[in-house]
Design a protein around this motif. Sequence first.
Motif, PDB file in Angstrom:
ATOM      1  N   ASN A  41       0.834  -1.209   0.000  1.00 41.13           N
ATOM      2  CA  ASN A  41       0.000   0.000   0.000  1.00 41.13           C
ATOM      3  C   ASN A  41       0.866   1.254   0.000  1.00 41.13           C
ATOM      4  N   PHE A  42       1.980   1.199   0.711  1.00 39.73           N
ATOM      5  CA  PHE A  42       2.917   2.316   0.706  1.00 39.73           C
ATOM      6  C   PHE A  42       3.452   2.535  -0.708  1.00 39.73           C
ATOM      7  N   ALA A  43       3.779   1.440  -1.393  1.00 41.02           N
ATOM      8  CA  ALA A  43       4.260   1.539  -2.779  1.00 41.02           C
ATOM      9  C   ALA A  43       3.185   2.143  -3.686  1.00 41.02           C
ATOM     10  N   LYS A  44       1.927   1.791  -3.435  1.00 40.62           N
ATOM     11  CA  LYS A  44       0.823   2.328  -4.241  1.00 40.62           C
ATOM     12  C   LYS A  44       0.721   3.843  -4.106  1.00 40.62           C
ATOM     13  N   ILE A  45       1.086   4.364  -2.956  1.00 41.81           N
ATOM     14  CA  ILE A  45       1.084   5.818  -2.771  1.00 41.81           C
ATOM     15  C   ILE A  45       1.987   6.464  -3.813  1.00 41.81           C
ATOM     16  N   PHE A  46       3.203   5.919  -3.962  1.00 42.40           N
ATOM     17  CA  PHE A  46       4.160   6.497  -4.909  1.00 42.40           C
ATOM     18  C   PHE A  46       3.729   6.281  -6.351  1.00 42.40           C
ATOM     19  N   THR A  47       3.139   5.122  -6.628  1.00 45.67           N
ATOM     20  CA  THR A  47       2.651   4.856  -7.978  1.00 45.67           C
ATOM     21  C   THR A  47       1.545   5.843  -8.342  1.00 45.67           C
ATOM     22  N   THR A  48       0.598   5.997  -7.453  1.00 48.87           N
ATOM     23  CA  THR A  48      -0.517   6.911  -7.690  1.00 48.87           C
ATOM     24  C   THR A  48      -0.019   8.344  -7.829  1.00 48.87           C
ATOM     25  N   LEU A  49       0.911   8.731  -6.972  1.00 49.24           N
ATOM     26  CA  LEU A  49       1.459  10.088  -7.040  1.00 49.24           C
ATOM     27  C   LEU A  49       2.237  10.300  -8.337  1.00 49.24           C
ATOM     28  N   ALA A  50       2.948   9.283  -8.798  1.00 46.40           N
ATOM     29  CA  ALA A  50       3.675   9.395 -10.063  1.00 46.40           C
ATOM     30  C   ALA A  50       2.707   9.594 -11.222  1.00 46.40           C
TER      31      ALA A  50
END
Length: 111
Positions: A41-50
Motif C-alpha cells: 500500500n505504501f508503494a501504491k502511494i508512490f505509484t498513484t502520485l507518479a
Amino acid sequence: MSQFAPAAHLEDAVAAVAKYDPDTMFEFFGHLKQLPEMCENFAKIFTTLAVKTHDELPAAPTVVALLEEMSRVSHMVGQAAQEIEPGARRAHEHDLARQEAPRTNENKWNV
C-alpha cells in the motif's frame, strides 16, 4: 490547502505503533502477516502520485521517474516483508505448536 499530508499521516501510524500492545502473541503474528500488504500500500502511494504528477502537474519527467523509483523500491521492501511472519513462526515453532496443535488438556499447563 490540500488535505494530502503524507508526513502527518505516517506520524499518526508511528504513534499508533508506539502504543501497540497486542493481547496475545497470536494476535501479534496475525499483524506480522499484514506487513507485506502494508508495504504494498505504501508503494501504491508512490505509484498513484507518479501517475497524478505525470497526468496533472507541470512537473519535470525526472520527478515522475523518481516517484516511480520509490514505488519500485517500496515493492521490494514488500517482498522482503513477506519473510517476516514465516521467519517469526519458525523462531517460535514450539510456542505456536502448543496453541495450534495442543496436547490433551493442554490448558492444565498454567503457563
